[in-house]
Design an enzyme around this catalytic site. Sequence first.
Site, mmCIF file in Angstrom:
data_model
loop_
_atom_site.group_PDB
_atom_site.id
_atom_site.type_symbol
_atom_site.label_atom_id
_atom_site.label_comp_id
_atom_site.label_asym_id
_atom_site.label_seq_id
_atom_site.Cartn_x
_atom_site.Cartn_y
_atom_site.Cartn_z
ATOM 1 N N GLU A 81 2.217 5.184 3.483
ATOM 2 C CA GLU A 81 2.836 3.934 3.016
ATOM 3 C C GLU A 81 2.015 3.291 1.906
ATOM 4 O O GLU A 81 0.840 2.982 2.103
ATOM 5 C CB GLU A 81 2.958 2.969 4.210
ATOM 6 C CG GLU A 81 3.711 1.700 3.875
ATOM 7 C CD GLU A 81 3.899 0.792 5.112
ATOM 8 O OE1 GLU A 81 4.086 1.318 6.226
ATOM 9 O OE2 GLU A 81 3.843 -0.431 4.934
ATOM 10 N N LYS A 265 2.336 -3.786 14.524
ATOM 11 C CA LYS A 265 2.545 -2.571 13.710
ATOM 12 C C LYS A 265 1.651 -2.636 12.475
ATOM 13 O O LYS A 265 1.059 -1.648 12.055
ATOM 14 C CB LYS A 265 4.027 -2.459 13.327
ATOM 15 C CG LYS A 265 4.416 -1.158 12.627
ATOM 16 C CD LYS A 265 4.266 -1.182 11.116
ATOM 17 C CE LYS A 265 4.739 0.117 10.493
ATOM 18 N NZ LYS A 265 4.589 0.136 9.025
ATOM 19 N N ASP A 281 -6.479 10.971 17.999
ATOM 20 C CA ASP A 281 -5.118 10.963 18.546
ATOM 21 C C ASP A 281 -4.515 9.559 18.386
ATOM 22 O O ASP A 281 -4.733 8.674 19.209
ATOM 23 C CB ASP A 281 -5.209 11.369 20.026
ATOM 24 C CG ASP A 281 -3.857 11.416 20.710
ATOM 25 O OD1 ASP A 281 -2.870 10.917 20.142
ATOM 26 O OD2 ASP A 281 -3.802 11.945 21.834
ATOM 27 N N HIS A 382 4.627 -4.646 -2.408
ATOM 28 C CA HIS A 382 5.225 -3.382 -1.971
ATOM 29 C C HIS A 382 6.004 -2.731 -3.091
ATOM 30 O O HIS A 382 5.911 -1.536 -3.311
ATOM 31 C CB HIS A 382 6.187 -3.654 -0.807
ATOM 32 C CG HIS A 382 5.555 -3.438 0.531
ATOM 33 N ND1 HIS A 382 6.276 -3.412 1.689
ATOM 34 C CD2 HIS A 382 4.290 -3.224 0.898
ATOM 35 C CE1 HIS A 382 5.465 -3.204 2.714
ATOM 36 N NE2 HIS A 382 4.253 -3.100 2.246
HETATM 37 C C1 MEV Z 1 4.490 -3.174 7.157
HETATM 38 O O1 MEV Z 1 4.114 -1.824 7.276
HETATM 39 C C2 MEV Z 1 3.658 -4.058 8.059
HETATM 40 C C3 MEV Z 1 4.047 -5.529 8.085
HETATM 41 O O2 MEV Z 1 5.440 -5.659 8.434
HETATM 42 C C4 MEV Z 1 3.183 -6.196 9.128
HETATM 43 C C5 MEV Z 1 3.567 -7.637 9.435
HETATM 44 O O3 MEV Z 1 4.748 -7.999 9.274
HETATM 45 O O4 MEV Z 1 2.664 -8.368 9.890
HETATM 46 C C6 MEV Z 1 3.896 -6.187 6.737
#
Ligand code: MEV
Length: 433
Positions: A81, A265, A281, A382
């Site tokens: 990413e 995430k 892992d 992004h």
């Molecule tokens: C994207 O890979 C991760 C985010 O969505 C994390 C977040 O929203 O805190 C930007």
Amino acid sequence: MTQSNIPVGLYKLSQSERLDAITGYANLNQNDIQALNRGLTMEQADSMIENVIGRYTLPLGLGTNFLINGQEFVVPMVVEEPSIVAAVSYAAKLISAGGGFKTSSSEPLMIGQVQLLDLTDLVEATAKINAAEAELLAVANQFHPTIQKLGGGAKGIECRFLPDTPAGPMLIVHLLYDCRDAMGANAVNTAVEAIAPLLEQITSGRVNLRILSNLTDRRTARAEGLVPVDQLARPGVNGEHVAQAIFEAWAFAAADPYRAATHNKGIMNGIDAVALATGNDWRALEAGAHAYAARNGCYTSLTDWSVITLDDGNYLKGVLDMPLSVGTVGGATKAHPTARVSMKILGNPHARTLAEIMAAAGLAQNLAALRALATEGIQTGHMRLHARQVALAAGASADQVQRIADILVSENNIREERAKALIEQGFQNKTKL
Ligand code: MEV
């Protein structure tokens, strides 16, 4: 290995200049450089998993500006990413302005579980198991002498009642096993399989499962960092305001599982990337992280953020404390040639230090995401980086990529067809894009 001359401004260098800088910094040799280029050989791949037909490569980038307990680290990260490596490096820089990360970790204690069924009295069975603890530990410690020589091995037994499951009552025996520098899956699984017959004998029960738990809440790492609020200022917005917006963004995740999943995430973006780079892992880490985030019955944020006042001013303070069961010996960490190079770049740390570095990467990644989300939004950065990927996918050469990406962004038209047209146009006009 002596590491010196921490490379700075890596993002401004060409790929080969970057490689030169890291070669000098981490004393990489020809084999290491070949491993960075090639990754696994077909033979190595074939001996790693089944039915191999090829290899799959991902970029390995370097997270920079990591000052952890007073020591500087360059952090290898493998991830597909865009923006993750740039974001973590920026956030690590913000935290170094507040003195860097302070990290710590627990002893590397894993939990192996044995499921005992057909017991008439769970309390009585527990008493018998507790009375036989020394014998059980001795059986568990018949294997993996190296771990024991280093001070690890089976350390304790705990029993948990599950009186009301869909399959009736059961007693769960936890074997606490200190894995030292190993991730420990093999050692723990061997140990629980070894004690199962003895548990049956002691309790007259019946054993079903014998397997480690990925909720490694006895094997945790913690990272905390401070950012002076003035460092968070942006054009037209003062640092206090940004710090408050970050705090509010965290509060949202603390209170709402829908937001917490995305928030966590983002943390795992950093942690998994270091896990992949070092051959660890990442599925085990994911399982542990999310189970831990729900440990109090409601899924929540793995981090805590607050705005605090110290003698010399106001700071944004972040803390990440979570299970991190990683190893630095055995498995892909040693078998994968590129993972070995990543370990070398990190200075061949012990497992606990590696877990602490990952915690720092997770905290920094979270800060970067919250800062972007609470200010300009995540898409601006992004999209800039996504445009580079689109240009690459369209066939742009290394020296065309940035120019084409800039045009795609300025036209607000980040599409492969447009990138292809620009490449074509460049060649037709004999213009160097
Ligand atoms: C994207 O890979 C991760 C985010 O969505 C994390 C977040 O929203 O805190 C930007």
